[in-house]
Design a protein around this motif. Structure first.
Motif, PDB file in Angstrom:
ATOM      1  N   PHE A 103       0.826  -1.204   0.000  1.00  0.00           N
ATOM      2  CA  PHE A 103       0.000   0.000   0.000  1.00  0.00           C
ATOM      3  C   PHE A 103       0.864   1.259   0.000  1.00  0.00           C
ATOM      4  CE2 PHE A 103      -2.684   2.968   2.685  1.00  0.00           C
ATOM      5  CZ  PHE A 103      -3.427   3.402   1.614  1.00  0.00           C
ATOM      6  N   MET A 104       1.905   1.274   0.836  1.00  0.00           N
ATOM      7  CA  MET A 104       2.791   2.429   0.883  1.00  0.00           C
ATOM      8  C   MET A 104       3.575   2.571  -0.410  1.00  0.00           C
ATOM      9  SD  MET A 104       2.040   3.654   3.787  1.00  0.00           S
ATOM     10  CE  MET A 104       3.273   4.943   3.880  1.00  0.00           C
ATOM     11  N   GLN A 105       3.957   1.425  -0.986  1.00  0.00           N
ATOM     12  CA  GLN A 105       4.652   1.488  -2.270  1.00  0.00           C
ATOM     13  C   GLN A 105       3.740   2.035  -3.363  1.00  0.00           C
ATOM     14  OE1 GLN A 105       6.058  -2.506  -2.838  1.00  0.00           O
ATOM     15  NE2 GLN A 105       7.901  -2.202  -1.594  1.00  0.00           N
ATOM     16  N   SER A 106       2.454   1.698  -3.301  1.00  0.00           N
ATOM     17  CA  SER A 106       1.519   2.252  -4.285  1.00  0.00           C
ATOM     18  C   SER A 106       1.380   3.758  -4.110  1.00  0.00           C
ATOM     19  CB  SER A 106       0.164   1.564  -4.153  1.00  0.00           C
ATOM     20  OG  SER A 106      -0.455   1.874  -2.914  1.00  0.00           O
ATOM     21  N   ILE A 107       1.418   4.226  -2.854  1.00  0.00           N
ATOM     22  CA  ILE A 107       1.370   5.671  -2.614  1.00  0.00           C
ATOM     23  C   ILE A 107       2.627   6.337  -3.174  1.00  0.00           C
ATOM     24  CG2 ILE A 107       1.411   7.443  -0.817  1.00  0.00           C
ATOM     25  CD1 ILE A 107      -0.404   5.754   0.830  1.00  0.00           C
ATOM     26  N   ALA A 108       3.789   5.691  -2.906  1.00  0.00           N
ATOM     27  CA  ALA A 108       5.037   6.245  -3.446  1.00  0.00           C
ATOM     28  C   ALA A 108       5.013   6.255  -4.971  1.00  0.00           C
ATOM     29  CB  ALA A 108       6.223   5.427  -2.929  1.00  0.00           C
ATOM     30  N   ALA A 109       4.476   5.170  -5.552  1.00  0.00           N
ATOM     31  CA  ALA A 109       4.372   5.131  -7.014  1.00  0.00           C
ATOM     32  C   ALA A 109       3.427   6.215  -7.519  1.00  0.00           C
ATOM     33  CB  ALA A 109       3.897   3.750  -7.465  1.00  0.00           C
ATOM     34  N   GLY A 110       2.370   6.486  -6.746  1.00  0.00           N
ATOM     35  CA  GLY A 110       1.460   7.560  -7.137  1.00  0.00           C
ATOM     36  C   GLY A 110       2.148   8.913  -7.151  1.00  0.00           C
ATOM     37  N   TYR A 111       2.920   9.179  -6.102  1.00  0.00           N
ATOM     38  CA  TYR A 111       3.677  10.429  -6.077  1.00  0.00           C
ATOM     39  C   TYR A 111       4.688  10.478  -7.223  1.00  0.00           C
ATOM     40  CZ  TYR A 111       1.980  12.131  -1.565  1.00  0.00           C
ATOM     41  OH  TYR A 111       1.210  12.615  -0.559  1.00  0.00           O
ATOM     42  N   SER A 112       5.373   9.341  -7.456  1.00  0.00           N
ATOM     43  CA  SER A 112       6.369   9.310  -8.532  1.00  0.00           C
ATOM     44  C   SER A 112       5.724   9.541  -9.892  1.00  0.00           C
ATOM     45  CB  SER A 112       7.102   7.958  -8.509  1.00  0.00           C
ATOM     46  OG  SER A 112       8.039   7.881  -9.559  1.00  0.00           O
ATOM     47  N   ASN A 113       4.604   8.864 -10.140  1.00  0.00           N
ATOM     48  CA  ASN A 113       3.912   9.049 -11.420  1.00  0.00           C
ATOM     49  C   ASN A 113       3.405  10.474 -11.575  1.00  0.00           C
ATOM     50  OD1 ASN A 113       4.367   6.365 -12.038  1.00  0.00           O
ATOM     51  ND2 ASN A 113       2.420   5.687 -11.181  1.00  0.00           N
ATOM     52  N   ALA A 114       2.889  11.023 -10.459  1.00  0.00           N
ATOM     53  CA  ALA A 114       2.413  12.407 -10.529  1.00  0.00           C
ATOM     54  C   ALA A 114       3.571  13.362 -10.822  1.00  0.00           C
ATOM     55  CB  ALA A 114       1.722  12.788  -9.220  1.00  0.00           C
ATOM     56  N   GLY A 115       4.747  13.067 -10.192  1.00  0.00           N
ATOM     57  CA  GLY A 115       5.912  13.900 -10.465  1.00  0.00           C
ATOM     58  C   GLY A 115       6.373  13.796 -11.903  1.00  0.00           C
ATOM     59  N   LEU A 116       6.385  12.547 -12.428  1.00  0.00           N
ATOM     60  CA  LEU A 116       6.784  12.371 -13.829  1.00  0.00           C
ATOM     61  C   LEU A 116       5.793  13.058 -14.761  1.00  0.00           C
ATOM     62  CD1 LEU A 116       7.895   8.610 -13.788  1.00  0.00           C
ATOM     63  CD2 LEU A 116       9.354  10.642 -13.880  1.00  0.00           C
ATOM     64  N   GLN A 117       4.509  12.948 -14.421  1.00  0.00           N
ATOM     65  CA  GLN A 117       3.510  13.612 -15.251  1.00  0.00           C
ATOM     66  C   GLN A 117       3.698  15.129 -15.222  1.00  0.00           C
ATOM     67  OE1 GLN A 117      -0.491  12.615 -14.170  1.00  0.00           O
ATOM     68  NE2 GLN A 117      -1.415  14.049 -15.590  1.00  0.00           N
ATOM     69  N   ARG A 118       3.952  15.652 -14.011  1.00  0.00           N
ATOM     70  CA  ARG A 118       4.176  17.094 -13.896  1.00  0.00           C
ATOM     71  C   ARG A 118       5.441  17.512 -14.642  1.00  0.00           C
ATOM     72  NH1 ARG A 118       1.993  21.722 -14.157  1.00  0.00           N
ATOM     73  NH2 ARG A 118       3.089  23.365 -13.011  1.00  0.00           N
ATOM     74  N   LYS A 119       6.496  16.679 -14.562  1.00  0.00           N
ATOM     75  CA  LYS A 119       7.735  16.957 -15.283  1.00  0.00           C
ATOM     76  C   LYS A 119       7.498  17.019 -16.782  1.00  0.00           C
ATOM     77  CE  LYS A 119      12.135  14.755 -16.410  1.00  0.00           C
ATOM     78  NZ  LYS A 119      12.995  13.561 -16.172  1.00  0.00           N
ATOM     79  N   GLN A 120       6.727  16.029 -17.302  1.00  0.00           N
ATOM     80  CA  GLN A 120       6.447  16.015 -18.733  1.00  0.00           C
ATOM     81  C   GLN A 120       5.623  17.224 -19.141  1.00  0.00           C
ATOM     82  OE1 GLN A 120       7.874  13.721 -20.707  1.00  0.00           O
ATOM     83  NE2 GLN A 120       7.120  14.927 -22.439  1.00  0.00           N
ATOM     84  N   GLU A 121       4.684  17.627 -18.281  1.00  0.00           N
ATOM     85  CA  GLU A 121       3.893  18.817 -18.583  1.00  0.00           C
ATOM     86  C   GLU A 121       4.788  20.054 -18.669  1.00  0.00           C
ATOM     87  OE1 GLU A 121       0.948  19.094 -15.612  1.00  0.00           O
ATOM     88  OE2 GLU A 121      -0.294  17.433 -16.392  1.00  0.00           O
ATOM     89  N   ILE A 122       5.734  20.179 -17.727  1.00  0.00           N
ATOM     90  CA  ILE A 122       6.640  21.337 -17.744  1.00  0.00           C
ATOM     91  C   ILE A 122       7.519  21.306 -18.992  1.00  0.00           C
ATOM     92  CG2 ILE A 122       8.568  22.417 -16.546  1.00  0.00           C
ATOM     93  CD1 ILE A 122       7.331  21.491 -13.924  1.00  0.00           C
TER      94      ILE A 122
END
Length: 354
Positions: free
Chosen positions: A241-260
């Motif tokens: 569960f915690m790894q899924s949360i970390a993956a969520g943050y990581s994916n959100a960061g990658l998505q934000r990076k790609q948007e920038i």
């Protein structure tokens, strides 16, 4: 008076005093306010004393067994109830405790003999009652006392806010929590009351006519936890569960990076396009200005410019070994015959001789 007999009297008095002390110790006993006593005659209880005071007993025939009058506390300690399945299939370990006291010392000695025997009787019956009651109820009934809505630190959706107030909802599979599937009908307090009633009935002898001389004041559960296998599985599930949360943050960061990156590339393309457009406009303006100036110069020079351009053309054409076939009316032929033939002759003034 014969003083020689005084030591003999003193010795007899001392011996008599010793005998009286021994007799008093054998016949008298004191019951403290924190204890109660049972009189044993040849090992059988014949009387009990529950009030503090000074009492008599038959010397050398009866003995006094003292029992605590205060409340006694028993705890399972390290001897937890293991592998207890609940009605909904959860295997748990339970640590229990009980508070009891001796109400009838004579009956207590007749049935249980010692305090250790009383604790053993409470332990056996309490463990049996807890096992019988808990296995008949769901886990949520055992751990909860009310059906209030539970709150958790983790939600089903993870919300990540970017610097530009862009909200990204990342779905996360939440860990299943015990005790939230339905309404609580009894609750932990009523279940423990039921356990206390069962233990109180089991403490009595078969038929319920003779009391064992003890009273169960209160029972409770100090700790409930899953068996080691379930705890390990729950830990692994929580880790996932915690790894899924970390993956969520990581994916959100990658998505934000790609948007920038996309925004930056779009801005660069826009600036390059605007610069190219401005460059083309400047080149077009320069070419137009050059053409305009050239046209103005041609207009001003007239035939001279045309003559110079003709010479330049002939110079380029007649370089090297070049063979030309010219007609008689060719401008080049006329120019070769007479340099002035290619231009319009200027009128000459005629004079007459006198």
């Amino acid at each position: 008076m014969n003083t020689s007999r005084l030591p003999a009297y003193a010795t007899m008095a001392f011996v008599l005093l010793v005998v009286l002390i021994v007799a008093a110790n054998a016949c008298l006993y004191i019951v403290d306010e924190r204890e109660q006593a049972v009189i044993l005659q040849f090992g059988a209880p014949v009387a009990s004393r529950t009030e503090p005071g000074l009492y008599f007993k038959a010397p050398f025939v009866q003995e006094v067994r003292r029992l605590p009058k205060t409340l006694r506390f028993w705890s399972s300690g390290q001897e937890v109830l293991k592998d207890m399945p609940t009605a909904d299939g959860k295997k748990i370990e339970v640590s229990a405790w009980a508070v009891w006291r001796i109400t009838d010392p004579k009956a207590f000695v007749q049935n249980l003999r010692t305090v250790e025997g009383g604790e053993a009787a409470v332990m056996v019956r309490l463990r049996s009652a807890i096992r019988d009651v808990i296995t008949a109820h769901d886990l949520e009934e055992v751990v909860r006392s009310t059906d209030r809505k539970l709150t958790y630190s983790f939600q089903d959706l993870l919300t990540v806010k970017g610097q530009d107030a862009i909200v990204v909802d990342v779905p996360i599979v939440a860990v299943a929590q015990p005790g939230v599937s339905g309404d609580v009908r009894m609750g932990r307090e009523k279940i423990m009351d039921l356990v206390g009633q069962k233990v109180a009935m089991q403490i009595k002898q078969e038929g319920g006519s003779v009391d064992r001389g003890i009273e169960l004041v209160e029972v409770g559960i100090s700790n409930i936890e899953f068996v080691p296998q379930v705890r390990l599985a729950a830990f692994e599930r929580q880790k996932a569960f915690m790894q899924s949360i970390a993956a969520g943050y990581s994916n959100a960061g990658l998505q934000r990076k790609q948007e920038i990156i996309n925004q930056t590339n779009a801005e660069v393309e826009r600036l390059l396009g605007e610069g190219e457009q401005q460059s083309r406009v400047a080149r077009g303006n320069a070419d137009a200005e050059n053409i305009a100036k050239t046209a103005a110069a041609i207009k001003e020079t007239g035939d001279f410019y045309e003559f110079v351009r003709t010479l330049e053309m002939y110079q380029e054409a007649l370089q090297g070994k070049t063979r030309l076939i010219l007609t008689t009316d060719s401008d080049l032929l006329r120019l070769l015959k007479s340099p002035t033939a290619g231009r319009n002759p200027t009128p000459q003034a005629t004079t007459s001789a006198e």
